[in-house]
Design an enzyme around this catalytic site. Structure first.
Site, PDB file in Angstrom:
ATOM      1  N   HIS A  69       0.825  -1.228   0.000  1.00 42.11           N
ATOM      2  CA  HIS A  69       0.000   0.000   0.000  1.00 42.11           C
ATOM      3  C   HIS A  69       0.856   1.273   0.000  1.00 42.11           C
ATOM      4  O   HIS A  69       0.494   2.281   0.619  1.00 42.11           O
ATOM      5  CB  HIS A  69      -0.952   0.021   1.198  1.00 42.11           C
ATOM      6  CG  HIS A  69      -1.982  -1.074   1.190  1.00 42.11           C
ATOM      7  ND1 HIS A  69      -3.238  -0.911   0.681  1.00 42.11           N
ATOM      8  CD2 HIS A  69      -1.932  -2.357   1.623  1.00 42.11           C
ATOM      9  CE1 HIS A  69      -3.916  -2.037   0.814  1.00 42.11           C
ATOM     10  NE2 HIS A  69      -3.147  -2.936   1.372  1.00 42.11           N
ATOM     11  N   ASN A 142     -10.351  -2.689   2.446  1.00 43.38           N
ATOM     12  CA  ASN A 142     -10.054  -2.669   1.009  1.00 43.38           C
ATOM     13  C   ASN A 142     -11.332  -2.416   0.215  1.00 43.38           C
ATOM     14  O   ASN A 142     -12.431  -2.416   0.771  1.00 43.38           O
ATOM     15  CB  ASN A 142      -9.473  -4.023   0.576  1.00 43.38           C
ATOM     16  CG  ASN A 142      -7.999  -4.185   0.954  1.00 43.38           C
ATOM     17  OD1 ASN A 142      -7.334  -3.219   1.287  1.00 43.38           O
ATOM     18  ND2 ASN A 142      -7.515  -5.406   0.893  1.00 43.38           N
ATOM     19  N   HIS A 333      -4.075   0.931  11.930  1.00 45.59           N
ATOM     20  CA  HIS A 333      -3.883  -0.351  12.620  1.00 45.59           C
ATOM     21  C   HIS A 333      -5.256  -0.945  12.946  1.00 45.59           C
ATOM     22  O   HIS A 333      -6.037  -0.311  13.672  1.00 45.59           O
ATOM     23  CB  HIS A 333      -3.090  -0.088  13.908  1.00 45.59           C
ATOM     24  CG  HIS A 333      -2.881  -1.318  14.748  1.00 45.59           C
ATOM     25  ND1 HIS A 333      -2.845  -2.593  14.219  1.00 45.59           N
ATOM     26  CD2 HIS A 333      -2.677  -1.450  16.077  1.00 45.59           C
ATOM     27  CE1 HIS A 333      -2.656  -3.448  15.197  1.00 45.59           C
ATOM     28  NE2 HIS A 333      -2.551  -2.795  16.331  1.00 45.59           N
ATOM     29  N   TYR A 356       0.753  -4.313  12.249  1.00 44.56           N
ATOM     30  CA  TYR A 356       0.653  -2.885  11.918  1.00 44.56           C
ATOM     31  C   TYR A 356       1.429  -1.978  12.871  1.00 44.56           C
ATOM     32  O   TYR A 356       1.940  -0.947  12.451  1.00 44.56           O
ATOM     33  CB  TYR A 356      -0.821  -2.461  11.823  1.00 44.56           C
ATOM     34  CG  TYR A 356      -1.469  -2.998  10.569  1.00 44.56           C
ATOM     35  CD1 TYR A 356      -1.730  -4.358  10.421  1.00 44.56           C
ATOM     36  CD2 TYR A 356      -1.798  -2.167   9.513  1.00 44.56           C
ATOM     37  CE1 TYR A 356      -2.297  -4.858   9.277  1.00 44.56           C
ATOM     38  CE2 TYR A 356      -2.368  -2.669   8.357  1.00 44.56           C
ATOM     39  CZ  TYR A 356      -2.626  -4.022   8.249  1.00 44.56           C
ATOM     40  OH  TYR A 356      -3.181  -4.520   7.104  1.00 44.56           O
TER      41      TYR A 356
HETATM   42 FE1  HDE Z   1      -2.513  -4.830   5.454  1.00 46.22          FE
HETATM   43  N1  HDE Z   1      -0.681  -4.066   5.940  1.00 46.22           N
HETATM   44  N2  HDE Z   1      -1.862  -6.668   6.045  1.00 46.22           N
HETATM   45  N3  HDE Z   1      -4.260  -5.686   4.846  1.00 46.22           N
HETATM   46  N4  HDE Z   1      -3.141  -3.081   4.834  1.00 46.22           N
HETATM   47  C1  HDE Z   1      -0.331  -2.784   5.807  1.00 46.22           C
HETATM   48  O1  HDE Z   1       0.778  -1.532   7.462  1.00 46.22           O
HETATM   49  C2  HDE Z   1      -0.753  -6.921   6.755  1.00 46.22           C
HETATM   50  C3  HDE Z   1      -4.628  -6.977   4.995  1.00 46.22           C
HETATM   51  C4  HDE Z   1      -4.390  -2.755   4.393  1.00 46.22           C
HETATM   52  O2  HDE Z   1      -3.212   3.485   4.074  1.00 46.22           O
HETATM   53  C5  HDE Z   1       0.996  -2.479   6.438  1.00 46.22           C
HETATM   54  O3  HDE Z   1       1.171   0.664   7.894  1.00 46.22           O
HETATM   55  C6  HDE Z   1      -0.713  -8.301   7.146  1.00 46.22           C
HETATM   56  C7  HDE Z   1      -6.036  -7.151   4.785  1.00 46.22           C
HETATM   57  C8  HDE Z   1      -4.460  -1.357   4.043  1.00 46.22           C
HETATM   58  O4  HDE Z   1      -1.599   3.270   5.547  1.00 46.22           O
HETATM   59  C9  HDE Z   1       1.413  -3.821   7.052  1.00 46.22           C
HETATM   60  C10 HDE Z   1      -1.844  -8.872   6.633  1.00 46.22           C
HETATM   61  C11 HDE Z   1      -6.498  -5.895   4.493  1.00 46.22           C
HETATM   62  C12 HDE Z   1      -3.182  -0.854   4.307  1.00 46.22           C
HETATM   63  C13 HDE Z   1       0.255  -4.709   6.658  1.00 46.22           C
HETATM   64  C14 HDE Z   1      -2.566  -7.834   5.944  1.00 46.22           C
HETATM   65  C15 HDE Z   1      -5.378  -4.999   4.530  1.00 46.22           C
HETATM   66  C16 HDE Z   1      -2.398  -1.948   4.804  1.00 46.22           C
HETATM   67  C17 HDE Z   1       1.991  -1.815   5.531  1.00 46.22           C
HETATM   68  C18 HDE Z   1      -2.274 -10.320   6.711  1.00 46.22           C
HETATM   69  C19 HDE Z   1      -7.917  -5.480   4.160  1.00 46.22           C
HETATM   70  C20 HDE Z   1      -2.711   0.553   4.086  1.00 46.22           C
HETATM   71  C21 HDE Z   1       2.141  -0.397   6.018  1.00 46.22           C
HETATM   72  C22 HDE Z   1      -2.579 -10.732   8.042  1.00 46.22           C
HETATM   73  C23 HDE Z   1      -8.864  -5.697   5.231  1.00 46.22           C
HETATM   74  C24 HDE Z   1      -3.040   1.448   5.227  1.00 46.22           C
HETATM   75  C25 HDE Z   1       1.326  -0.318   7.205  1.00 46.22           C
HETATM   76  C26 HDE Z   1      -2.584   2.844   4.939  1.00 46.22           C
HETATM   77  C27 HDE Z   1      -1.068  -1.831   5.221  1.00 46.22           C
HETATM   78  C28 HDE Z   1       0.225  -5.993   7.036  1.00 46.22           C
HETATM   79  C29 HDE Z   1      -3.772  -8.093   5.261  1.00 46.22           C
HETATM   80  C30 HDE Z   1      -5.534  -3.612   4.246  1.00 46.22           C
HETATM   81  C31 HDE Z   1       2.760  -4.362   6.658  1.00 46.22           C
HETATM   82  C32 HDE Z   1       0.386  -8.964   7.940  1.00 46.22           C
HETATM   83  C33 HDE Z   1      -6.838  -8.450   4.898  1.00 46.22           C
HETATM   84  C34 HDE Z   1      -5.668  -0.599   3.496  1.00 46.22           C
HETATM   85  O5  HDE Z   1       1.474  -3.738   8.449  1.00 46.22           O
END
Ligand code: HDE
Length: 663
Positions: A69, A142, A333, A356
Site C-alpha cells: 500500500h 479494502n 492499525h 501494523y
Molecule cells: Fe494490510 N498491511 N496486512 N491488509 N493493509 C499494511 O501496514 C498486513 C490486509 C491494508 O493506508 C501495512 O502501515 C498483514 C487485509 C491497508 O496506511 C502492514 C496482513 C487488508 C493498508 C500490513 C494484511 C489490509 C495496509 C503496511 C495479513 C484489508 C494501508 C504499512 C494478516 C482488510 C493502510 C502499514 C494505509 C497496510 C500488514 C492483510 C488492508 C505491513 C500482515 C486483509 C488498506 O502492516
C-alpha cells in the site's frame, strides 16, 4: 478546467508569509544562494552551518515507503451516525446521532511503489481513521470484500509473489507475472479474491466510486455485554464505476495521478464525496447457520442473505495541508478499536493485530509514532510509557509506574461502566494445533457466485482481465496451472482464457455446479448519479463564445466537469475560451465527448478523441457539422450511445448510461 479555477487550486494554506528564514535553531539567515567560500572562486568551508544543516536535512527527507500500500492518497472529513445504535454497541460515535466525528481516509494500491500509476489493476486500500471522543478507531479495509489468504502466516508469501520479481524488479504496479499466478494456482484460497481483482473491480474509475469493506468479521458489544458479529461496509453515494483496461493502460502514461487528482479536485471544488457506513450483523446464535464459515476472510456474507443496514454517512471535505506530514505519516492499525467494538477469531485479523504496530517502528522510526499530529487522538492521552526515539512530549512528574502512592495512583484505570475498554469475555477451549479449519476449505463456491452475478459485459471483462494477466506470464506450466484453477470455478471462463493464452482446456469439467446469484455483486447494482462526471468538448474550427457558453450552462446545471479542448489556447483570460489543448488533454481523462465543428475538415486529434471515446464505450455527441466530417473515422454514428445533435442538453440524455457496452 478554466484558468480561473486553476488559480484557485493553487490557493493552498501557507505558514511562511512575511516570516524571516531561520536555521532550525532559530538563527536568522542572511544568505541562501551561495555557500561560504574563500574568495569568489576558492574552496568551500565546512563551517557554513546553514549549508550543512540544509543538506543534512535534505539527505534524510525520505522514509521507508509502506511495504504494501505504498502508493496512497488521503483526505480529511467527518462521520455522523443516523441513529443511536446502542442496541448493538456501546461505541460513543455510533450511539450519538448529534455528534460528528472527524475522520481521515487513505486510499491506496497494494502492489506498486510510491511513484507507480494510480490506474493499475489492483486491490485498493480504503483505510479510515475515526477520531472519536473515546479514542481512535481505524477501519483498515479494502475495496474488495474478501482477501487472498486465510491465515496471516501466509502474508509474506502472498506479497513476495505479488510484488515485482526479485531478479529483475518487474513488473511495477501489477500482478500480471509468473510468481503471482504460480501462487494463485498453488494456493487455491486466493481464487475468490483474484476473480474479483480481474473483474472491473480491479480497475476502479475513481477513489470516489469504490466500495469499502472491513473484510474481517468484527464484534459489536453493547453496554449489557451482548455481542454481535459484524462486517463493516462503505457504500459510495457516487455509485460504482470501473475503467476499460485499454483506457487504464493509456492513463498510466497520460496521467499517473489520475485517481488522486480526481479526489483532490472534487474536494477543492466543494463537490465532497460521501459514503454510507453499512453494517451486516449476525447474531451469535446464527453463527453456524450459513454454508460458509463466518470467520473465513475469503468469504462474503452475501447481501441477499445478510442485508446491509446503512447506519451513517462519511463526507470527505478537506484536502491535507501537507501530503508527507499527514498522508505519508498516517499509521493505521486494525487493532485501534474503541469500547463497543471487538475482534473475532478470524486468523487473518489476529495476525494483522501484530503487524501494523510492528511495521511503524521501521517506517516511522520508533514507538512514538502515535505522537505525530495525524496519529494523535482528539481526547487526552495519559499513561506511564516514557522516552524512546522521537519523543515529542515533555513528560512531567516524578512517577511513571502503576501502582503508585506517590501520585495517588494516577493515571488511574477506568472500569468498563465508566468507559474503560474491556475485552469481550468469549469462552474458548481447545488444543494448540497448526491446522486450517475444515470449514475454510471451500475455495470455489463464492467465486462462482460472484461470476454468476455479473452482467455479460462484466463477465467478458473478467475473461479479458485473466487473459491479459495469465497471458503475460512466461511459464507455460504456470499458465496451464492457472487455467486448471479457473476450471474448478467456471468452465466457460476456463475455456475462453485457455484459448486466449494458448494452453489446453482441462479434459474434465470441474466447475462449481450452481447458478446461484447475489443481487448486490454486480457493479451495476448501485445507481450512478450524473453529477461529478466529466465532458470534453473538442472544438474543431471556429465556434462562437456564445455557443460554448450555452454548453457550459448545461454542464454547470447538471454538475458536470468540463473542458473546451482546442488546437491553440486562445482567449484564455475569458471564461469561455479554449481551456485545454490537444497537447495537454486526452480522451481517457474524460467520461464523455462532444465534438463541435464549424464544418471545416476534422483535425486529426479531434478524430482521435472521437475514436477513443467510441472505443472505450463512453457517451459521444457530435454536432451535425462534425457528423459529416467524421464519416471516415473508425466509429459508427448509428451505434448505441452516439448522438448527432446541436442541442447542449443531449449530453444529459447520452449519460443515461455511463458506458455503452453493446456498441
Ligand atoms: Fe494490510 N498491511 N496486512 N491488509 N493493509 C499494511 O501496514 C498486513 C490486509 C491494508 O493506508 C501495512 O502501515 C498483514 C487485509 C491497508 O496506511 C502492514 C496482513 C487488508 C493498508 C500490513 C494484511 C489490509 C495496509 C503496511 C495479513 C484489508 C494501508 C504499512 C494478516 C482488510 C493502510 C502499514 C494505509 C497496510 C500488514 C492483510 C488492508 C505491513 C500482515 C486483509 C488498506 O502492516
Amino acid at each position: 478546467m478554466s484558468n480561473k479555477k486553476q488559480d484557485q487550486l493553487k490557493n493552498v494554506e501557507k505558514d511562511n508569509d512575511e516570516k524571516a528564514m531561520t536555521t532550525n535553531n532559530g538563527v536568522k539567515i542572511s544568505e541562501d544562494e551561495n555557500t561560504l567560500t574563500v574568495g569568489e572562486r576558492g574552496p568551500s568551508l565546512l563551517e557554513d552551518f546553514h549549508f550543512r544543516e540544509k543538506i543534512m536535512h535534505f539527505d534524510h527527507e525520505r522514509i521507508p515507503e509502506r511495504v504494501v500500500h505504498a502508493r496512497g492518497f488521503g483526505a480529511h472529513g467527518e462521520f455522523q451516525v443516523y441513529k443511536d445504535l446502542s442496541e448493538y454497541t456501546s461505541a460513543d460515535f455510533l450511539t450519538h446521532p448529534e455528534k460528528t466525528t472527524p475522520v481521515f481516509v487513505r486510499f491506496s494500491t497494494v502492489q506498486g511503489s510510491k511513484g507507480s500509476p494510480d490506474t493499475v489493476r489492483d486491490v485498493r486500500g480504503f483505510a479510515t481513521k475515526f477520531y472519536t471522543d473515546e479514542g481512535i478507531f481505524d477501519l483498515v479495509g479494502n475495496d474488495i470484500p474478501v482477501f487472498f489468504i486465510q491465515d496471516a502466516i501466509k502474508f509474506p508469501d502472498l506479497i513476495h509473489a505479488v510484488k515485482p520479481e526479485p531478479h529483475n524488479e518487474m513488473p511495477q504496479g501489477g500482478t500480471a507475472h509468473d510468481t503471482f499466478y504460480d501462487f494463485f494456482a498453488q494456493n487455491p484460497e486466493s481464487t475468490h479474491t483474484t476473480v474479483w481483482a480481474m473483474s472491473d473491480r480491479g480497475i476502479p474509475k475513481s477513489f470516489r466510486q469504490i466500495e469499502g469493506f472491513g473484510i474481517h468479521t468484527f464484534r459489536l458489544v453493547n453496554s449489557e455485554g451482548g455481542s454481535y458479529f459484524v462486517k463493516f461496509h462503505w457504500k459510495p453515494l457516487q455509485g460504482l464505476e470501473g475503467l476499460v483496461w485499454d483506457e487504464a493502460q493509456m492513463l498510466h502514461g497520460k496521467d499517473v495521478d489520475f485517481h488522486r487528482k480526481d479526489l483532490y479536485e472534487s474536494i477543492e471544488k466543494g463537490d465532497y464525496p460521501e459514503w454510507e457506513l453499512g453494517l451486516q450483523i449476525i447474531r451469535p446464535e446464527q453463527e453456524f447457520d450459513f454454508d460458509f464459515d463466518i470467520l473465513d476472510p475469503t468469504k462474503i456474507w452475501p447481501e441477499d442473505q445478510v442485508p446491509v443496514q446503512r447506519v451513517g454517512k462519511m463526507t470527505l471535505n478537506r484536502n491535507v495541508t501537507n501530503v508527507f506530514d499527514e498522508t505519508e505519516q498516517a499509521a493505521f492499525h486494525p487493532g485501534h478499536i474503541v469500547p463497543g467494538i471487538d475482534f473475532s477469531n478470524d486468523p487473518l485479523l489476529q495476525g494483522r493485530l501484530f503487524s501494523y504496530t510492528d511495521t511503524q517502528i521501521t517506517r516511522l522510526g520508533g514507538p512514538n509514532f502515535n505522537q505525530i499530529p495525524i496519529n494523535r487522538p482528539v481526547n487526552e492521552v495519559h499513561n506511564n510509557q516514557r522516552d524512546a526515539m522521537h519523543q515529542m512530549n515533555v513528560n512531567k512528574g516524578q512517577v511513571a509506574y502503576h501502582k503508585n502512592a506517590l501520585n495517588n495512583n494516577d493515571p488511574h484505570t477506568t472500569p468498563k461502566e465508566e468507559g474503560g475498554y474491556e475485552h469481550y469475555q468469549e469462552k474458548v477451549e481447545g488444543r494448540k494445533i497448526q491446522k486450517r479449519s475444515e470449514s475454510f476449505k471451500d475455495y470455489y463456491s463464492q467465486a462462482k457466485l460472484y461470476l454468476n452475478s455479473l452482467t455479460q459485459p462484466e463477465f467478458d471483462h473478467t475473461v479479458d482481465g485473466f487473459s491479459f494477466e495469465i497471458g503475460m506470464c512466461d511459464s507455460i506450466m504456470v499458465k496451464q496451472n492457472a487455467v486448471n484453477q479457473l476450471n474448478k470455478v467456471d468452465r466457460t471462463l476456463a475455456e475462453r482464457v485457455a484459448k486466449n493464452v494458448g494452453v489446453e482446456v482441462p479434459e474434465v469439467n470441474e466447475e462449481v455446479n450452481s447458478d446461484e446469484k447475489d443481487s448486490k455483486l454486480s457493479m451495476e447494482a448501485l445507481d450512478i448519479p450524473l453529477a461529478g462526471h466529466s465532458v470534453a468538448v473538442a472544438v474543431n474550427g471556429d465556434i462562437s463564445a456564445d455557443t460554448l457558453k450555452s454548453y457550459a450552462k448545461t454542464f454547470t446545471e447538471n454538475k458536470l466537469n468540463y473542458a473546451f479542448v482546442g488546437q491553440h489556447p486562445k482567449d484564455i483570460s475569458e471564461e469561455f475560451g479554449i481551456t485545454e489543448t490537444f497537447d495537454t488533454a486526452h480522451p481517457t481523462l474524460f467520461d464523455s465527448l462532444i465534438v463541435l465543428s464549424d464544418g471545416s475538415d476534422i483535425l486529426p486529434p479531434v478524430e482521435e478523441f472521437a475514436e477513443l471515446t467510441y472505443k472505450h464505450n463512453k457517451p459521444l455527441v457530435v454536432n451535425q457539422a462534425a457528423s459529416q466530417g467524421l464519416a471516415g473515422a473508425k466509429l459508427n454514428l448509428e451505434a448505441p450511445g452516439v448522438f448527432v445533435s446541436d442541442d447542449p442538453q443531449t449530453i444529459v440524455q447520452a449519460f443515461e448510461r455511463k458506458r455503452y457496452w453493446d456498441r
